[in-house]
Write a protein that holds these residues in place. Sequence first.
Motif, mmCIF file in Angstrom:
data_model
loop_
_atom_site.group_PDB
_atom_site.id
_atom_site.type_symbol
_atom_site.label_atom_id
_atom_site.label_comp_id
_atom_site.label_asym_id
_atom_site.label_seq_id
_atom_site.Cartn_x
_atom_site.Cartn_y
_atom_site.Cartn_z
ATOM 1 N N LEU A 29 10.864 17.285 -17.979
ATOM 2 C CA LEU A 29 12.301 17.529 -18.050
ATOM 3 C C LEU A 29 12.595 18.237 -19.361
ATOM 4 C CD1 LEU A 29 15.205 17.015 -16.858
ATOM 5 C CD2 LEU A 29 15.234 14.949 -18.281
ATOM 6 N N LEU A 32 18.776 17.953 -20.141
ATOM 7 C CA LEU A 32 19.715 17.162 -19.346
ATOM 8 C C LEU A 32 21.077 17.321 -20.007
ATOM 9 C CD1 LEU A 32 19.982 15.043 -17.015
ATOM 10 C CD2 LEU A 32 19.738 13.297 -18.769
ATOM 11 N N LEU A 44 25.539 16.131 -13.737
ATOM 12 C CA LEU A 44 24.497 16.421 -14.712
ATOM 13 C C LEU A 44 23.690 17.628 -14.272
ATOM 14 C CD1 LEU A 44 23.041 12.879 -15.552
ATOM 15 C CD2 LEU A 44 24.466 14.315 -17.029
ATOM 16 N N LEU A 46 20.104 19.369 -14.509
ATOM 17 C CA LEU A 46 18.719 19.013 -14.786
ATOM 18 C C LEU A 46 17.884 20.288 -14.807
ATOM 19 C CD1 LEU A 46 18.446 16.170 -12.085
ATOM 20 C CD2 LEU A 46 19.385 15.980 -14.385
ATOM 21 N N TRP A 111 17.480 7.570 -19.363
ATOM 22 C CA TRP A 111 18.657 7.998 -20.118
ATOM 23 C C TRP A 111 19.803 7.011 -19.915
ATOM 24 C CZ3 TRP A 111 19.101 12.630 -22.977
ATOM 25 C CH2 TRP A 111 17.986 13.478 -22.897
#
Length: 454
Positions: A29, A32, A44, A46, A111
Amino acid sequence: MRALRLALLAGVLLAVAQQQVLLHRPPRLLALEQAAASSGPAALNLRFSRPMNPGSVAARTRLEPPLRFDLQGGGNPLLLLPGQGQRLVTPLRLQLQGDDRRGLPMRPALWQWDPRAHLLAVVPVGSGEQVQVRQHDGGWTALSPVWSSITEIEPLGDGSGLGIVSRDDQGRHQVWRLNLQERNLARVAAMDAPLRPDLGRVRQTGIDRFTREALQYAQLSSNRQGDLLVQSTAMTQGPEDLVQWFRGGGRRRLEIEASGPVALLPGGGELIVPEREGLSLRTLPPREPRRQILPGSRDLSSFCPVAGRALLVRHWPDFRRSLELVEPGQAPRPLWIGSAGLVASACSRGGERVWALLIEGIAEPRLILLALDRNGAVLQRRVLSGWELEPGTGLHYDPTGERLLLTLRRLELDTPAGGPLQRREAQPALIDPFSLELTLIDKPVRQAQWLPAG
């Protein structure tokens, strides 16, 4: 030559080896970020090191408290949106997992996320007024200096700031932009990690003045990109100015004549402009100039969270008013018509539910809140007995927490029978959009609005 060939071959072999290592390295990732979604502020973005399998990410990702969510996109980036019809009343914990298109799993990313909107208010302080924000723990934080009067506040649509119109004792206006910062995303080591104390807190990071010249009046509008539209006239009685003030600090003067308040479309790129012939929809540069007009005597009342939907008030020759829902490619849909004063409105994500605030009666006016479906059927009706709407304020909807907000002032008879009505200070009032139940916040204010999470 032989040495050169060996060097080139070694370089090729090294590149192939590096490529194989990268291909077998698990996906990561990379970013974010809070996103401005067309259905509301809770979304969100991503972004990954390589395209992901959306079905795998959707199946292995979870939110705590458990919430349904949708995952949009082809693989990289992806957009995560909590499903409609769910109230977000607490911070969320997110465990993000999934495989890339080669079947390699990503290491879980954990998160904390707080997408809840904040309540903003203009608060009386001494002999002046100040903008304050209600933090999620219930405490209030000052965001602005104290000015003699604050006539308008306009939260920027991306939550990055706030437009303010102040007025001094001589009636001179100034436009300001408060720059705000909110930490609503934090990486954690475990899903059960304690919530960070600064998660979701709003603080002011700076203030900019639109112009040093005093203004006779000013009104504001914003979009989800964080732009601020300033419509104003200088004290020198010059022509009206229409300026788009970009989030990054640049400006663009718009050569458009209007017969009333101009509004930026939330999605950006277009304006709604009142004209003598009706309401027009105009594109903004650098797009090709285009103008579409809706004839008739109409005013913009409010926008729905889903792009392209709005509520209009139509004025009829017999002095009645009607509330209309506008959707892309369709004629305005009448929802309500009557002789009562239609003072404010709001709508859910796509206009599935609409709320209209009416004033009925002359000698003893009553404040009435209606809940309508998209066909105009009355779902609920509540008389707000003993309350009046603070002048100049409206009805505001928070699609993340599913809450309505009004600024109300209680009417009380504190004098002998037949004496004048005594008015208390106005208060923010939270309203459940389904039951229309009222919850009052014990804070004297002049006006209140929602600040979306940024």
